[in-house]
Design an enzyme around this catalytic site. Sequence first.
Site, PDB file in Angstrom:
ATOM      1  N   CYS A 386       0.834  -1.201   0.000  1.00  0.00           N
ATOM      2  CA  CYS A 386       0.000   0.000   0.000  1.00  0.00           C
ATOM      3  C   CYS A 386       0.874   1.260   0.000  1.00  0.00           C
ATOM      4  O   CYS A 386       1.531   1.542  -0.993  1.00  0.00           O
ATOM      5  CB  CYS A 386      -0.969  -0.032   1.179  1.00  0.00           C
ATOM      6  N   HIS A 511      -3.552  -5.119  -0.053  1.00  0.00           N
ATOM      7  CA  HIS A 511      -3.079  -5.680   1.215  1.00  0.00           C
ATOM      8  C   HIS A 511      -3.142  -7.204   1.166  1.00  0.00           C
ATOM      9  O   HIS A 511      -4.140  -7.814   1.570  1.00  0.00           O
ATOM     10  CB  HIS A 511      -3.931  -5.167   2.379  1.00  0.00           C
ATOM     11  N   GLU A 513      -1.802  -9.339   2.980  1.00  0.00           N
ATOM     12  CA  GLU A 513      -1.800  -9.981   4.299  1.00  0.00           C
ATOM     13  C   GLU A 513      -3.191 -10.439   4.738  1.00  0.00           C
ATOM     14  O   GLU A 513      -3.324 -11.338   5.578  1.00  0.00           O
ATOM     15  CB  GLU A 513      -1.196  -9.049   5.356  1.00  0.00           C
TER      16      GLU A 513
END
Length: 538
Positions: A386, A511, A513
């Site tokens: 990001c 993102h 994750e």
Amino acid sequence: MERINLTKYIIITGGVVSSIGKGITSASMGRILRSYGLKVSAIKIDPYLNWDSGTLNPYQHGEVYVTHDGMETDLDLGHYERFLDVELDGMANITTGKVYESVIAKEREGGYLGECVQVIPHITNRIKEMIRANSESADYDVVLVELGGTVGDIESQPFLEALRQLRNEEGRENVMFVHVTFIPYLNAAGEFKTKPTQHSTKELRSVGINPDVIVCRSQVHIDDALLGKVAHFCDVDVNAVVNTPDAGTIYEVPLVLEDRNIGELIVNRIGLDVEADTSKLDEWREIVKSLKITDPQVTIGIVGKYVELEDSYISIRESLLHAAASIGVKANIKYLSSDVEELDGDALKEFDGILIPGGFGERGFEGKLDAIDYAIENDVPLFGICLGMQSMVTQFARRNGYPEANSSEFGDDIVDPVIDMMEEQKKIKNMGGTMRLGSYDCKIIEGTKTYEAYGEIDIEERHRHRYEFNNDYRDDLQEKGLIISGTSPDDFLVEIIELPNHPWAIGCQFHPEFKSRPNRPHPLFKAFLEAIYEYSKN
């Protein structure tokens, strides 16, 4: 009373102190139930007045977890998704703000036909409606409902009343309560103290809720005699008092709970239809075993602005652990503040890989650029997420003809705004819910390191940002060597970049994750760890 639906509910409350581990306990019970072949979902109730978690300070609340449908939620939903290996909808996070807003909106529309709108029954009814809407969305066998905060909090009272009513309406055989408490050890006295748990349970019973299970958190193991004391004074079956001491990894908790037969207890208590001895946590045991590898080790530096609270980057941390375990190494994760005047090489030289996470605002941005410059100069594997990707673009531009390159997020007079706000966002003033949020499709360019990681062209990833790569600079930066390895399907938005002449330096606007799982590490994190391991051997 006729039962509303066929879903069973497990309500998880907390006592004694906050941040006790209710989320991990809930997720762990869900993992056990999933191993029985049951369809399980989870809900987190946050009693704060915020509508969502989007504007909460990371220092106070940890990371903001983003669901696939674009809801900014509590970080516990990340635990649920990782442990249950599911994708939850935004409705899985209920807040006081959402509840009251919907009730007031209905009142303004005349939906209550002149009634005096009150906490009971209107607020409590709405809470139950929101819980049931989740359970009805996909015909779940079991829905876990975690109530944030601690029993006794003023803001939790309407939710506790609603949950008590839910038990009565659905039937006691279909709803059970699990109370998670803390058993402190007093060094001066040389013993554990159960009195706080007794008082907490008494507080819960005072609102008409008797816990079926008490999970006693502690720093070290508690013997059975003490657990028997808790059972006696809290009027709970002795087999339903379970100790979960601090573990080496959170992923051990399902194994600890299963060793205390909590799966069987739940199945019997709410009458779940499963075959005997069908719980299979063998795969989970292998995951835990791989997570406990101690050698070889690699050291990864997370260089960000919220490093004082590790929960600010909890999904990134877990994703690194998942990836490291999958390739057979131990990830030694260290945090380094980018909020310094200058980040020199001495602070970075111990890292085998550098990760630049997301964030908002100018503070700490220059420190991130220093870390990126170090990684470029020393061929250290680099991963930007990001704002981390935007930092990589900015630093590449500064090194290649645009010394004043920056993001327009940090001012109106930026000379070369290589990162700029999306056009549709420029007229929006309200900070809540104005970003590109949730899952978006992405097209991967073949022949890139990104394609090597994913092994496919069409992917979908979750976003949370307002600013984008400025296409006015796209052609020139590409001519200077910047590699664009992923874009939106229409090729308009830049989603992934790679730095040229570098062993492994990838930045992504999304993102990743949020999609990593202990049994399925995210491809980019896995490729990052493989590059780090190779670098560490040199």
